[in-house]
Design a protein around this motif. Structure first.
Motif, PDB file in Angstrom:
ATOM      1  N   GLN A   1      14.051 -13.032  17.395  1.00  0.00           N
ATOM      2  CA  GLN A   1      12.715 -12.459  17.223  1.00  0.00           C
ATOM      3  C   GLN A   1      12.219 -11.931  18.571  1.00  0.00           C
ATOM      4  O   GLN A   1      12.523 -12.464  19.630  1.00  0.00           O
ATOM      5  CB  GLN A   1      11.709 -13.514  16.713  1.00  0.00           C
ATOM      6  CG  GLN A   1      12.030 -14.033  15.327  1.00  0.00           C
ATOM      7  CD  GLN A   1      12.791 -15.332  15.404  1.00  0.00           C
ATOM      8  OE1 GLN A   1      13.135 -15.799  16.484  1.00  0.00           O
ATOM      9  NE2 GLN A   1      13.069 -15.914  14.251  1.00  0.00           N
ATOM     10  N   LEU A   2      11.434 -10.875  18.498  1.00  0.00           N
ATOM     11  CA  LEU A   2      10.953 -10.252  19.726  1.00  0.00           C
ATOM     12  C   LEU A   2       9.774 -11.024  20.296  1.00  0.00           C
ATOM     13  O   LEU A   2       8.804 -11.288  19.600  1.00  0.00           O
ATOM     14  CB  LEU A   2      10.504  -8.805  19.456  1.00  0.00           C
ATOM     15  CG  LEU A   2      11.583  -7.803  19.109  1.00  0.00           C
ATOM     16  CD1 LEU A   2      10.952  -6.442  18.885  1.00  0.00           C
ATOM     17  CD2 LEU A   2      12.613  -7.716  20.219  1.00  0.00           C
ATOM     18  N   MET A   3       9.850 -11.366  21.575  1.00  0.00           N
ATOM     19  CA  MET A   3       8.678 -11.859  22.277  1.00  0.00           C
ATOM     20  C   MET A   3       7.835 -10.654  22.659  1.00  0.00           C
ATOM     21  O   MET A   3       8.353  -9.603  23.021  1.00  0.00           O
ATOM     22  CB  MET A   3       9.088 -12.629  23.542  1.00  0.00           C
ATOM     23  CG  MET A   3       9.765 -13.959  23.251  1.00  0.00           C
ATOM     24  SD  MET A   3       8.688 -15.120  22.382  1.00  0.00           S
ATOM     25  CE  MET A   3       7.456 -15.432  23.657  1.00  0.00           C
ATOM     26  N   SER A   4       6.519 -10.793  22.588  1.00  0.00           N
ATOM     27  CA  SER A   4       5.646  -9.635  22.755  1.00  0.00           C
ATOM     28  C   SER A   4       5.763  -8.987  24.131  1.00  0.00           C
ATOM     29  O   SER A   4       5.501  -7.811  24.287  1.00  0.00           O
ATOM     30  CB  SER A   4       4.192 -10.049  22.523  1.00  0.00           C
ATOM     31  OG  SER A   4       3.809 -11.033  23.467  1.00  0.00           O
ATOM     32  N   LEU A   5       6.144  -9.763  25.155  1.00  0.00           N
ATOM     33  CA  LEU A   5       6.184  -9.212  26.501  1.00  0.00           C
ATOM     34  C   LEU A   5       7.573  -8.788  26.940  1.00  0.00           C
ATOM     35  O   LEU A   5       7.745  -8.260  28.039  1.00  0.00           O
ATOM     36  CB  LEU A   5       5.625 -10.235  27.501  1.00  0.00           C
ATOM     37  CG  LEU A   5       4.160 -10.633  27.298  1.00  0.00           C
ATOM     38  CD1 LEU A   5       3.747 -11.643  28.370  1.00  0.00           C
ATOM     39  CD2 LEU A   5       3.251  -9.421  27.362  1.00  0.00           C
ATOM     40  N   THR A   6       8.577  -8.997  26.118  1.00  0.00           N
ATOM     41  CA  THR A   6       9.944  -8.701  26.557  1.00  0.00           C
ATOM     42  C   THR A   6      10.180  -7.215  26.706  1.00  0.00           C
ATOM     43  O   THR A   6      11.052  -6.799  27.468  1.00  0.00           O
ATOM     44  CB  THR A   6      10.970  -9.268  25.560  1.00  0.00           C
ATOM     45  OG1 THR A   6      10.713  -8.726  24.255  1.00  0.00           O
ATOM     46  CG2 THR A   6      10.909 -10.781  25.504  1.00  0.00           C
ATOM     47  N   THR A   7       9.427  -6.391  25.988  1.00  0.00           N
ATOM     48  CA  THR A   7       9.639  -4.948  26.066  1.00  0.00           C
ATOM     49  C   THR A   7       8.498  -4.247  26.789  1.00  0.00           C
ATOM     50  O   THR A   7       8.402  -3.028  26.752  1.00  0.00           O
ATOM     51  CB  THR A   7       9.781  -4.350  24.651  1.00  0.00           C
ATOM     52  OG1 THR A   7       8.588  -4.641  23.900  1.00  0.00           O
ATOM     53  CG2 THR A   7      10.985  -4.915  23.941  1.00  0.00           C
ATOM     54  N   ALA A   8       7.615  -4.990  27.441  1.00  0.00           N
ATOM     55  CA  ALA A   8       6.466  -4.371  28.106  1.00  0.00           C
ATOM     56  C   ALA A   8       6.935  -3.390  29.172  1.00  0.00           C
ATOM     57  O   ALA A   8       7.690  -3.742  30.079  1.00  0.00           O
ATOM     58  CB  ALA A   8       5.585  -5.448  28.724  1.00  0.00           C
ATOM     59  N   ASN A   9       6.490  -2.135  29.023  1.00  0.00           N
ATOM     60  CA  ASN A   9       6.800  -1.063  29.971  1.00  0.00           C
ATOM     61  C   ASN A   9       8.297  -0.791  30.144  1.00  0.00           C
ATOM     62  O   ASN A   9       8.712  -0.180  31.122  1.00  0.00           O
ATOM     63  CB  ASN A   9       6.181  -1.372  31.345  1.00  0.00           C
ATOM     64  CG  ASN A   9       4.671  -1.386  31.297  1.00  0.00           C
ATOM     65  OD1 ASN A   9       4.053  -0.458  30.801  1.00  0.00           O
ATOM     66  ND2 ASN A   9       4.072  -2.444  31.791  1.00  0.00           N
ATOM     67  N   ALA A  10       9.096  -1.250  29.188  1.00  0.00           N
ATOM     68  CA  ALA A  10      10.543  -1.035  29.283  1.00  0.00           C
ATOM     69  C   ALA A  10      10.876   0.433  29.043  1.00  0.00           C
ATOM     70  O   ALA A  10      10.403   1.031  28.082  1.00  0.00           O
ATOM     71  CB  ALA A  10      11.266  -1.909  28.266  1.00  0.00           C
ATOM     72  N   LYS A  11      11.685   1.000  29.927  1.00  0.00           N
ATOM     73  CA  LYS A  11      12.079   2.400  29.794  1.00  0.00           C
ATOM     74  C   LYS A  11      13.406   2.496  29.061  1.00  0.00           C
ATOM     75  O   LYS A  11      14.277   1.656  29.219  1.00  0.00           O
ATOM     76  CB  LYS A  11      12.218   3.046  31.173  1.00  0.00           C
ATOM     77  CG  LYS A  11      10.994   2.889  32.061  1.00  0.00           C
ATOM     78  CD  LYS A  11       9.751   3.485  31.435  1.00  0.00           C
ATOM     79  CE  LYS A  11       8.565   3.349  32.380  1.00  0.00           C
ATOM     80  NZ  LYS A  11       7.308   3.782  31.754  1.00  0.00           N
ATOM     81  N   LYS A  12      13.539   3.536  28.274  1.00  0.00           N
ATOM     82  CA  LYS A  12      14.807   3.679  27.573  1.00  0.00           C
ATOM     83  C   LYS A  12      15.847   4.308  28.494  1.00  0.00           C
ATOM     84  O   LYS A  12      15.528   5.010  29.455  1.00  0.00           O
ATOM     85  CB  LYS A  12      14.619   4.498  26.306  1.00  0.00           C
ATOM     86  CG  LYS A  12      14.117   5.921  26.494  1.00  0.00           C
ATOM     87  CD  LYS A  12      13.888   6.549  25.137  1.00  0.00           C
ATOM     88  CE  LYS A  12      13.366   7.965  25.251  1.00  0.00           C
ATOM     89  NZ  LYS A  12      13.120   8.552  23.931  1.00  0.00           N
ATOM     90  N   ASP A  13      17.079   4.048  28.174  1.00  0.00           N
ATOM     91  CA  ASP A  13      18.207   4.518  28.972  1.00  0.00           C
ATOM     92  C   ASP A  13      18.332   6.037  28.805  1.00  0.00           C
ATOM     93  O   ASP A  13      18.574   6.526  27.703  1.00  0.00           O
ATOM     94  CB  ASP A  13      19.472   3.812  28.486  1.00  0.00           C
ATOM     95  CG  ASP A  13      20.703   4.163  29.300  1.00  0.00           C
ATOM     96  OD1 ASP A  13      20.633   5.127  30.092  1.00  0.00           O
ATOM     97  OD2 ASP A  13      21.723   3.484  29.141  1.00  0.00           O
ATOM     98  N   PRO A  14      18.179   6.813  29.887  1.00  0.00           N
ATOM     99  CA  PRO A  14      18.257   8.272  29.760  1.00  0.00           C
ATOM    100  C   PRO A  14      19.634   8.783  29.402  1.00  0.00           C
ATOM    101  O   PRO A  14      19.789   9.951  29.050  1.00  0.00           O
ATOM    102  CB  PRO A  14      17.815   8.762  31.152  1.00  0.00           C
ATOM    103  CG  PRO A  14      18.135   7.637  32.059  1.00  0.00           C
ATOM    104  CD  PRO A  14      17.891   6.385  31.272  1.00  0.00           C
ATOM    105  N   SER A  15      20.652   7.925  29.484  1.00  0.00           N
ATOM    106  CA  SER A  15      22.000   8.366  29.129  1.00  0.00           C
ATOM    107  C   SER A  15      22.262   8.261  27.628  1.00  0.00           C
ATOM    108  O   SER A  15      23.279   8.752  27.147  1.00  0.00           O
ATOM    109  CB  SER A  15      23.043   7.530  29.877  1.00  0.00           C
ATOM    110  OG  SER A  15      23.035   6.187  29.427  1.00  0.00           O
ATOM    111  N   CYS A  16      21.337   7.625  26.891  1.00  0.00           N
ATOM    112  CA  CYS A  16      21.538   7.466  25.452  1.00  0.00           C
ATOM    113  C   CYS A  16      21.279   8.786  24.744  1.00  0.00           C
ATOM    114  O   CYS A  16      20.184   9.344  24.804  1.00  0.00           O
ATOM    115  CB  CYS A  16      20.599   6.380  24.903  1.00  0.00           C
ATOM    116  SG  CYS A  16      20.725   6.166  23.116  1.00  0.00           S
ATOM    117  N   LYS A  17      22.298   9.282  24.030  1.00  0.00           N
ATOM    118  CA  LYS A  17      22.167  10.569  23.344  1.00  0.00           C
ATOM    119  C   LYS A  17      21.356  10.475  22.064  1.00  0.00           C
ATOM    120  O   LYS A  17      20.929  11.496  21.530  1.00  0.00           O
ATOM    121  CB  LYS A  17      23.563  11.122  23.044  1.00  0.00           C
ATOM    122  CG  LYS A  17      24.363  11.452  24.288  1.00  0.00           C
ATOM    123  CD  LYS A  17      25.725  12.039  23.945  1.00  0.00           C
ATOM    124  CE  LYS A  17      26.509  12.374  25.201  1.00  0.00           C
ATOM    125  NZ  LYS A  17      27.850  12.936  24.887  1.00  0.00           N
TER     126      LYS A  17
END
Length: 316
Positions: free
Chosen positions: A292-308
């Motif tokens: 399950q996702l913790m609410s702060l685990t993805t805070a301000n997380a940037k996606k990988d620019p190499s992902c097509k």
């Protein structure tokens, strides 16, 4: 007569050399306008003499240094552009891989190309800072189309959850009258998203198991006529809650029956509801499942620019 002509030619040549050697004035009053997520127009003040003489413009563009750099940093690209002099304002697009919602610094020089190929250049102008804009609707539609391709089969959904620390719920009860109030959307996910840092909402997660899921999808749910609805209508593509590949809803079929929800199985799905939610509408208890996702685990997380799958190309 022949001597007089030679003297005249020498005088003309001397005048031409003097004009060519006259320093160019420093560009001033730099102005940036018509900024989008991947382009801008720039203009500045020049003397009439320099306007008539200039053959080229040099533009130096760089990202403003960030205290919290994206750990998935794009590869740097050449920042200086040499362009033939055109009528200002000058459109700048496609020469750099401009990123949306990014602060840049820009300075300019004017130049005169000389017969030997060298340039007579002005001093650099003052440095001006500006920020590129959000993704336009056409870009968001491209991201939506990519997300649809990753959604996968629909699974029955039994619970929307907020995986918070017990202290959070105690605070909501004691200080907020039981209302979970909307909070400002952080800057995670698509860097050009028009809701980042602008839209308030209460986040809920849908998946309780996603061992193979990698891509995130955020859906915004805003009651018709609400402030959130007004904000999103001109900024986000609209989905039909009854028939979209990420989350579906079906009314109860009979008395005492529950509505049916289904969610996409192959993406990590989060829902941003733009209105307050009272704790009495649910229950504070342990839920089952894995990861399950913790609410702060993805805070301000940037996606990988190499992902097509998660990225689109703009400004090229």
């Amino acid at each position: 007569m022949q001597i007089h002509m030679n003297n005249h030619e020498r005088m003309l040549k001397s005048l031409q050399m003097t004009e060519m050697d006259t320093p160019l004035s420093t560009p001033c009053n730099i102005q940036i306008c018509e900024v989008t997520c991947d382009s801008f127009r720039i203009m500045w003040d020049m003397t009439p003499e320099d306007t008539a003489r200039a053959t080229h413009f040099f533009i130096d563009l760089s990202r403003k240094e960030s205290r919290n750099p994206n750990r998935f940093k794009h590869r740097d690209v050449p920042t200086k552009l040499v362009a033939k002099a055109v009528q200002l304002p000058m459109a700048v697009r496609g020469h750099w891989f401009l990123s949306p919602q990014t602060e840049y610094c820009v300075a300019v020089q004017t130049a005169v190309r000389q017969p030997d190929g060298d340039y007579l250049v002005s001093e650099w102008s003052q440095v001006v800072e500006f920020s590129t804009g959000d993704y336009a609707m056409e870009h968001l539609q491209q991201l939506l189309d990519k997300a649809k391709g990753s959604a996968g089969r629909l699974l029955k959904l039994s619970v929307f959850y907020r995986n918070q620390h017990p202290d959070y719920f105690d605070f909501v009860r004691s200080e907020c009258g039981g209302l979970m109030c909307p909070a400002l959307k952080d800057c995670s996910g698509s860097h050009g998203s028009p809701i980042n840092g602008k839209l308030h909402g209460v986040f809920f997660s849908c998946n309780t198991e996603f061992d193979t899921a990698y891509h995130y999808v955020v859906l915004v749910l805003a009651p018709i006529g609400s402030e959130g609805d007004t904000f999103c209508r001109t900024r986000l593509p609209m989905l039909d809650l009854a028939s979209n590949p990420f989350l579906t809803y079906t009314d109860p079929q009979g008395p005492g029956e529950e509505p049916l929800y289904y969610h996409a199985s192959d993406v990590i799905l989060e829902l941003l509801f733009t209105e307050p939610v009272h704790l009495d509408q649910g229950a504070v208890e342990q839920i089952s499942g894995h990861h399950q996702l913790m609410s702060l685990t993805t805070a301000n997380a940037k996606k990988d620019p190499s992902c097509k799958v998660c990225n689109i190309s703009v400004g090229r």
